[in-house]
Design a protein around this motif. Sequence first.
Motif, short mmCIF file in Angstrom:
data_model
loop_
_atom_site.label_atom_id
_atom_site.label_comp_id
_atom_site.label_asym_id
_atom_site.label_seq_id
_atom_site.Cartn_x
_atom_site.Cartn_y
_atom_site.Cartn_z
N GLN A 58 0.83 -1.20 0.00
CA GLN A 58 0.00 0.00 0.00
C GLN A 58 0.87 1.26 0.00
N GLN A 59 1.95 1.27 0.78
CA GLN A 59 2.84 2.41 0.79
C GLN A 59 3.49 2.62 -0.59
N SER A 60 3.89 1.52 -1.22
CA SER A 60 4.49 1.63 -2.56
C SER A 60 3.50 2.19 -3.56
N PRO A 73 -3.46 2.97 7.03
CA PRO A 73 -3.36 1.58 6.53
C PRO A 73 -4.75 1.02 6.24
N ASP A 74 -4.80 0.04 5.34
CA ASP A 74 -6.04 -0.65 4.99
C ASP A 74 -5.83 -2.15 5.18
N LEU A 75 -6.37 -2.67 6.27
CA LEU A 75 -6.20 -4.09 6.59
C LEU A 75 -7.45 -4.91 6.30
N ASP A 76 -8.39 -4.30 5.57
CA ASP A 76 -9.64 -5.03 5.30
C ASP A 76 -9.39 -6.29 4.48
N SER A 77 -8.54 -6.17 3.47
CA SER A 77 -8.30 -7.34 2.62
C SER A 77 -7.59 -8.45 3.40
N VAL A 78 -6.67 -8.05 4.27
CA VAL A 78 -5.97 -9.07 5.07
C VAL A 78 -6.93 -9.74 6.03
#
Length: 473
Positions: A58-60, A73-78
């Motif tokens: 995500q940072q990249s 951060p987006d941890l929904d997919s994880v």
Amino acid sequence: MWIWSGSDLKLRLTLRVAIVSTLCFAVISGYFLVEADRSVRGRIAAVADVAAKTLELQQSKIQWLNNARSDFPDLDSVAATVMTPGLCIAFRSNSGEISQRFCGGAQADQAAPPLAFAALYRRLFDPGRETVRQVVSRGIAVGEAVAWIDPAVPTAEAWHDAGRLMAVFMIALPLLCALVYAALARALRPTRQIRDGLERIAAGDLAARLPPFDLAELSAIGDVFNQLAERLAAALSDRNALTQKLILVQDEERRHLARELHDEFGQSLAAIRALAASARQTAAADCPPLLAECDGIARTATGMMETLRGALFRLRPPDVDELGLAASLEGLVAGWNGRSRGQPRFEITISGSFERLAASVGANLYRIVQEALTNAAKHAGATRVLLRLEMREAAPGGGDSAIVLAIDDDGQPGDSQGDPQLKSGLGLLGMRERVAALGGRLSFETGQPSGSSLRVIVPVAASREAAPVERAA
């Protein structure tokens, strides 16, 4: 060490197997718990790695698109792919602030473990500790991906697995103990035969032998037992033969002594009586005052001859081979009654036939009775002595004939026990030797406060002889 002394061998070994099985179960249970904790740790580490990689991507992406307004951060997919009950993932910034967190709820049907187990499990494994992975962008750490699990979830799972193992153990252990006990009981069944054989040997049955066994150890014990029994029987046979020879030598020495006393001392006493009678006739004619001295010499000589006659009778009793055992014992009892003048009173009861009894058996039994009556009358101070002699015939189903001799008196056992003549010579030890030479058994018991009982059992199946041939006069 583990088991109390004196317990049954099968029980000892079974309990030891149970203890070892319990220890093995504890080790196996510990191993499974360690493996389960390692598996959980590996799963949490994998989740933390996935979360860190996702956040780095995500940072990249943000840097590549130059999109400063993108959600991070987006941890929904994880969370959608790796979330399990009790699992938690989060992003923690460098300042220590939790920016986003997802946690899976615990299973509602999971039973709560006991408090003691939960406390022990948490102390040993610390299931709630975090797994941290740095999130790096262009070589700079922007935060941490954190994963952990609710301690109640692995604790409940461990208790559930341990409970299943415990159920299996509680079923398997009694079955294992029962099988081990049955196997040991079957394997050690020959020990009963060994014990019975030892009891027969202790009872004097030297013909006892043990059969071969399946187990090599027990078979070796049986071989040693049989060899020991054979050597013991041979030693006892040699001892009995030597005892018989010693008794024969002793009796022959007594007969020789009796002949010497009769021929030498008896004739001297007879000569003294004759000289006393001659001196009395001379004194009656020439010196009447000497009559009293002559009569005193005659009375003394007569008394000495009576004493000598009693000693000769004891040294050389009537020929049992000619008179028979029953007649000889009746004469012995009559002689004691005559000498004792009613105190003590001797009684005799004889049942059975003793006409075909071996001469050695009759002579030894006569000597045993003679010594027993002497001990009862002179040393125990008995006032009543009962002698019973019985020929017990063999039973129709088998067995040997036996002579049963019983002598009961009302004397003082303390005196008879303490008298040295009962412990040496022809006392109790001598009687035991004679009975042992005949292959019989002797028991001597004292009563309280007085009285004693002598019991002698002698087998006669192997000692019967043909009736003696009458000799010509």
